[in-house]
Design an enzyme around this catalytic site. Structure first.
Site, mmCIF file in Angstrom:
data_model
loop_
_atom_site.group_PDB
_atom_site.id
_atom_site.type_symbol
_atom_site.label_atom_id
_atom_site.label_comp_id
_atom_site.label_asym_id
_atom_site.label_seq_id
_atom_site.Cartn_x
_atom_site.Cartn_y
_atom_site.Cartn_z
ATOM 1 N N TYR A 185 -13.135 -3.024 -2.068
ATOM 2 C CA TYR A 185 -14.218 -2.465 -2.874
ATOM 3 C C TYR A 185 -15.333 -3.469 -3.175
ATOM 4 O O TYR A 185 -16.504 -3.143 -3.075
ATOM 5 C CB TYR A 185 -13.703 -1.857 -4.194
ATOM 6 C CG TYR A 185 -14.780 -1.078 -4.925
ATOM 7 C CD1 TYR A 185 -15.140 0.199 -4.504
ATOM 8 C CD2 TYR A 185 -15.467 -1.630 -5.990
ATOM 9 C CE1 TYR A 185 -16.152 0.902 -5.134
ATOM 10 C CE2 TYR A 185 -16.482 -0.941 -6.630
ATOM 11 C CZ TYR A 185 -16.822 0.328 -6.199
ATOM 12 O OH TYR A 185 -17.831 1.009 -6.822
ATOM 13 N N ILE A 236 5.430 -4.703 9.977
ATOM 14 C CA ILE A 236 5.545 -4.166 8.622
ATOM 15 C C ILE A 236 5.200 -2.688 8.722
ATOM 16 O O ILE A 236 4.060 -2.327 9.018
ATOM 17 C CB ILE A 236 4.642 -4.919 7.637
ATOM 18 C CG1 ILE A 236 5.099 -6.391 7.541
ATOM 19 C CG2 ILE A 236 4.673 -4.257 6.262
ATOM 20 C CD1 ILE A 236 4.282 -7.247 6.585
ATOM 21 N N TYR A 284 -3.170 -10.216 4.612
ATOM 22 C CA TYR A 284 -3.044 -8.812 5.013
ATOM 23 C C TYR A 284 -4.433 -8.260 5.274
ATOM 24 O O TYR A 284 -5.203 -8.049 4.346
ATOM 25 C CB TYR A 284 -2.307 -8.049 3.904
ATOM 26 C CG TYR A 284 -2.167 -6.556 4.077
ATOM 27 C CD1 TYR A 284 -2.375 -5.913 5.289
ATOM 28 C CD2 TYR A 284 -1.785 -5.781 2.986
ATOM 29 C CE1 TYR A 284 -2.217 -4.544 5.419
ATOM 30 C CE2 TYR A 284 -1.632 -4.406 3.096
ATOM 31 C CZ TYR A 284 -1.850 -3.794 4.321
ATOM 32 O OH TYR A 284 -1.702 -2.430 4.433
ATOM 33 N N ARG A 303 -8.782 0.314 5.146
ATOM 34 C CA ARG A 303 -8.628 0.612 3.719
ATOM 35 C C ARG A 303 -9.514 -0.254 2.837
ATOM 36 O O ARG A 303 -9.949 0.171 1.778
ATOM 37 C CB ARG A 303 -7.161 0.442 3.292
ATOM 38 C CG ARG A 303 -6.265 1.609 3.679
ATOM 39 C CD ARG A 303 -4.883 1.454 3.059
ATOM 40 N NE ARG A 303 -3.986 2.540 3.414
ATOM 41 C CZ ARG A 303 -3.772 3.618 2.670
ATOM 42 N NH1 ARG A 303 -4.398 3.770 1.528
ATOM 43 N NH2 ARG A 303 -2.915 4.550 3.062
ATOM 44 N N LYS A 337 -0.421 -10.230 8.300
ATOM 45 C CA LYS A 337 -0.155 -8.854 8.700
ATOM 46 C C LYS A 337 -1.462 -8.301 9.246
ATOM 47 O O LYS A 337 -2.426 -8.116 8.504
ATOM 48 C CB LYS A 337 0.322 -8.029 7.508
ATOM 49 C CG LYS A 337 0.500 -6.544 7.808
ATOM 50 C CD LYS A 337 0.874 -5.761 6.560
ATOM 51 C CE LYS A 337 0.942 -4.261 6.844
ATOM 52 N NZ LYS A 337 1.254 -3.477 5.612
ATOM 53 N N THR A 369 0.835 -1.206 0.000
ATOM 54 C CA THR A 369 0.000 0.000 0.000
ATOM 55 C C THR A 369 0.867 1.253 0.000
ATOM 56 O O THR A 369 0.626 2.198 -0.754
ATOM 57 C CB THR A 369 -0.917 0.011 1.239
ATOM 58 O OG1 THR A 369 -1.643 -1.205 1.296
ATOM 59 C CG2 THR A 369 -1.881 1.176 1.190
ATOM 60 N N THR A 370 1.915 1.249 0.835
ATOM 61 C CA THR A 370 2.815 2.396 0.934
ATOM 62 C C THR A 370 3.587 2.603 -0.362
ATOM 63 O O THR A 370 4.024 3.711 -0.661
ATOM 64 C CB THR A 370 3.785 2.207 2.110
ATOM 65 O OG1 THR A 370 3.040 1.816 3.267
ATOM 66 C CG2 THR A 370 4.551 3.477 2.424
#
Length: 300
Positions: free
Chosen positions: A116, A212, A142, A147, A170, A53-54
């Site tokens: 989504y 993480i 994850y 998000r 994660k 994501t980052t």
């Protein structure tokens, strides 16, 4: 010990979810990326995440996504494990990205809960099962409901823990009670990693194996020390170092990540000003927050 058991032992400590540096016009800046990778490893970071994501995975094309993972693997050259972000809300696309990550030599794939679409728990289970069966490489779940909107339940995690090449999770919920319950329930089968900088050290004290991190993009040495000490049971020493940078865990989320951390790295003369729409360069008011945070942490 199976091959997957060996891989699980590699997942520990401070793991940087590295940004994807870009030039001012938005092109991937491979020269800057290579320097960031080297700096991270030299600073003691235990593993690196490519295109999470980052790393702006949502706005990289499929080709760019694959190219960046391949660049990571070549630049790292076995010095630390490479975790490739290969998640998608399209199962076929996640399989394609994961297969590519395996082909170019990544050590692990990190797959976010499909976003989504709002799948049911059964849909989440079948998604991960399909990817795991399609690509024989160690995979990390994850869960980041902030998000993705959808939250992967403990029951679903427990079911997925029975799949041999699903080796870790994660947990980015930031909920320590839930993290503790997760460790108690699946910690004998999955490595539990934090994905929430503000609570990560406390989760390691409860039995998680590492973090993480976004913060370690700008403070890799301090973060590697914190989690090395914590894993050695030296919690007082870890707390002392964390106290000096814990404000970063909050300030780096003053706007949507990775906007603040990209600005911070630019301020530290590590990267150019590139970022891709719909993300934008950090606002002037937030720049003041990050400038103060960097000065407080002695990073500028």
């Amino acid at each position: 010990m199976t091959a997957y058991d060996h891989k699980q032992t590699m997942l520990k400590g401070s793991i940087t979810a590295l940004i994807t540096p870009m030039t001012a016009d938005g092109a991937v800046d491979y020269e800057a990326l290579g320097k960031l990778i080297d700096w991270q490893i030299e600073s003691g970071t235990h593993a690196l995440v490519a295109v999470g994501t980052t790393g702006e995975s949502a706005t990289l094309s499929m080709k760019e996504h694959g190219d960046v993972i391949e660049f990571f693997v070549k630049r790292v050259a076995g010095r630390v494990p490479v975790i490739a972000g290969t998640g998608a809300n399209n199962t076929a696309e996640a399989i394609e990205l994961t297969a590519h990550a395996k082909a170019v030599g990544a050590d692990f794939a990190l797959l976010v809960v499909p976003y989504y679409n709002k799948p049911t728990q059964e849909g989440i289970y079948q998604h991960y099962k399909a990817v795991a069966e399609a690509v024989d490489m160690p995979q990390i779940l994850y869960n980041v409901p902030g998000r993705t909107v959808v939250d992967m339940s403990e029951e679903t995690v427990a079911r997925l823990a029975d799949i041999p090449n699903i080796v870790a999770i994660k947990d980015a919920t930031g909920n320590l009670e839930r993290g503790k319950s997760l460790i108690e329930r699946v910690g004998d089968r999955l490595v539990v990693l934090s994905g929430d900088d503000p609570t990560a050290l406390e989760l390691v004290k409860l039995g998680a194996k590492g973090n993480i991190s976004v913060t370690s993009n700008i403070a890799p040495n301090a973060m590697s020390q914190i989690f090395s000490l914590a894993l050695a049971g030296k919690f007082d020493e870890a707390d002392l170092i964390n106290e000096g940078i814990c404000h970063l865990h909050k300030d780096l989320f003053c706007e949507s990540s990775p906007q603040p951390v990209k600005y911070a790295l630019h301020k530290m003369d590590k990267i150019d000003t590139g970022i891709r729409l719909p993300l934008v360069w950090l606002s002037k008011s937030s720049q003041v927050i990050i400038d103060n945070a960097l000065q407080k942490a002695n990073l500028i």
